[in-house]
Design an enzyme around this catalytic site. Sequence first.
Site, PDB file in Angstrom:
ATOM      1  N   SER A 103       0.875  -1.181   0.000  1.00 47.97           N
ATOM      2  CA  SER A 103       0.000   0.000   0.000  1.00 47.97           C
ATOM      3  C   SER A 103       0.908   1.226   0.000  1.00 47.97           C
ATOM      4  O   SER A 103       2.087   1.132   0.379  1.00 47.97           O
ATOM      5  CB  SER A 103      -0.851  -0.001   1.281  1.00 47.97           C
ATOM      6  OG  SER A 103      -1.531   1.222   1.456  1.00 47.97           O
ATOM      7  N   TYR A 156      -1.873  -0.726  10.719  1.00 43.63           N
ATOM      8  CA  TYR A 156      -1.925  -1.074   9.287  1.00 43.63           C
ATOM      9  C   TYR A 156      -0.675  -0.547   8.580  1.00 43.63           C
ATOM     10  O   TYR A 156      -0.038  -1.262   7.806  1.00 43.63           O
ATOM     11  CB  TYR A 156      -3.203  -0.470   8.692  1.00 43.63           C
ATOM     12  CG  TYR A 156      -3.419  -0.718   7.209  1.00 43.63           C
ATOM     13  CD1 TYR A 156      -3.858  -1.954   6.738  1.00 43.63           C
ATOM     14  CD2 TYR A 156      -3.227   0.313   6.276  1.00 43.63           C
ATOM     15  CE1 TYR A 156      -4.088  -2.166   5.386  1.00 43.63           C
ATOM     16  CE2 TYR A 156      -3.456   0.103   4.925  1.00 43.63           C
ATOM     17  CZ  TYR A 156      -3.890  -1.136   4.483  1.00 43.63           C
ATOM     18  OH  TYR A 156      -4.116  -1.337   3.134  1.00 43.63           O
TER      19      TYR A 156
END
Length: 253
Positions: free
Chosen positions: A138, A151
């Site tokens: 990501s 995350y």
Amino acid sequence: MTQLDGKHALVTGGGSGVGLSIVQALTEAGASVTVTGRNQDALDAAAASSPRISAVPCDVTDPAAVDRLFAAVEADHRGADIVVANAGTAESVPFGKLTLPAWNAMIDVNLTGVFLTMQAGLAGMKDKGWGRIVTIASTAGLKGYGYVSAYCAAKHGVVGLTRAVAVEVAGSGITVNAVCPGYTNTPMLDRTIDNIMEKTGRSRDEAARTLLRANPTGRFIEPEEVAQSVLWLCGPHSGSVTGQALSISGGEI
Ligand SMILES: NC(=O)c1ccc[n+]([C@@H]2O[C@H](COP(=O)([O-])OP(=O)(O)OC[C@H]3O[C@@H](n4cnc5c(N)ncnc54)[C@H](OP(=O)(O)O)[C@@H]3O)[C@@H](O)[C@H]2O)c1
């Protein structure tokens, strides 16, 4: 042009969003694909879309389940030539309220799940002299965002793991790369927008605009754009591309 005839691919979290687009792109390029995840209905729907897609349920946080998954792929397809570690989830919470169980859950699925998938995938590729591992990290693996510290930590870990293993297996015919999408139009993004609406009272459009501020092009990434980058990394002409973290973010990074 078909590039992947005769190759078998495994895609974790392939029943929805980015993973499903990757499954479709690999299948269209001629590969056969094992799709995996926890939701049997989503897996069955993916498998029903092509005779070259088969479904095997697996929770990537469970080492025994990952072993069973790769044993099934070995038995049915003589192993995976391509492994895409895509499964992931994102929970948002202020850092001060991040509990240890919530931290562990984020690391388990987003980082340990990738480790287990990558290690089993590489073991099956060793004797082939060719292989492609792609992790779906990501932009949160390349920069920080507020309220998703666990995350972000996990995705930074995925980028580090990818770079390190790429160096370790370089010269074996196996490449290991990360793809780093910005906000992408998937069920995960819908849940993120729902969460902003719930926490702030903003409308759906306002919540979406808040996220879009990050992307200089002013639009969300489409899952097919991520899938086409993965396809290129898996192709025959990408053998010299390894240890990279490819940002697909409209210039955000
Ligand atoms: N959407 C974004 O804005 C965005 C941006 C950057 C990166 N990403 C990354 O892209 C990847 C795909 O996400 P997405 O946006 O496509 O979201 P999504 O539609 O929610 O897909 C996530 C997939 O992961 C699977 N999964 C979750 N936990 C799992 C587990 N423990 N074991 C096996 N499978 C599991 C889910 O399937 P089951 O529920 O059936 O298990 C689902 O198919 C993730 O790694 C995510 O972090 C997304």
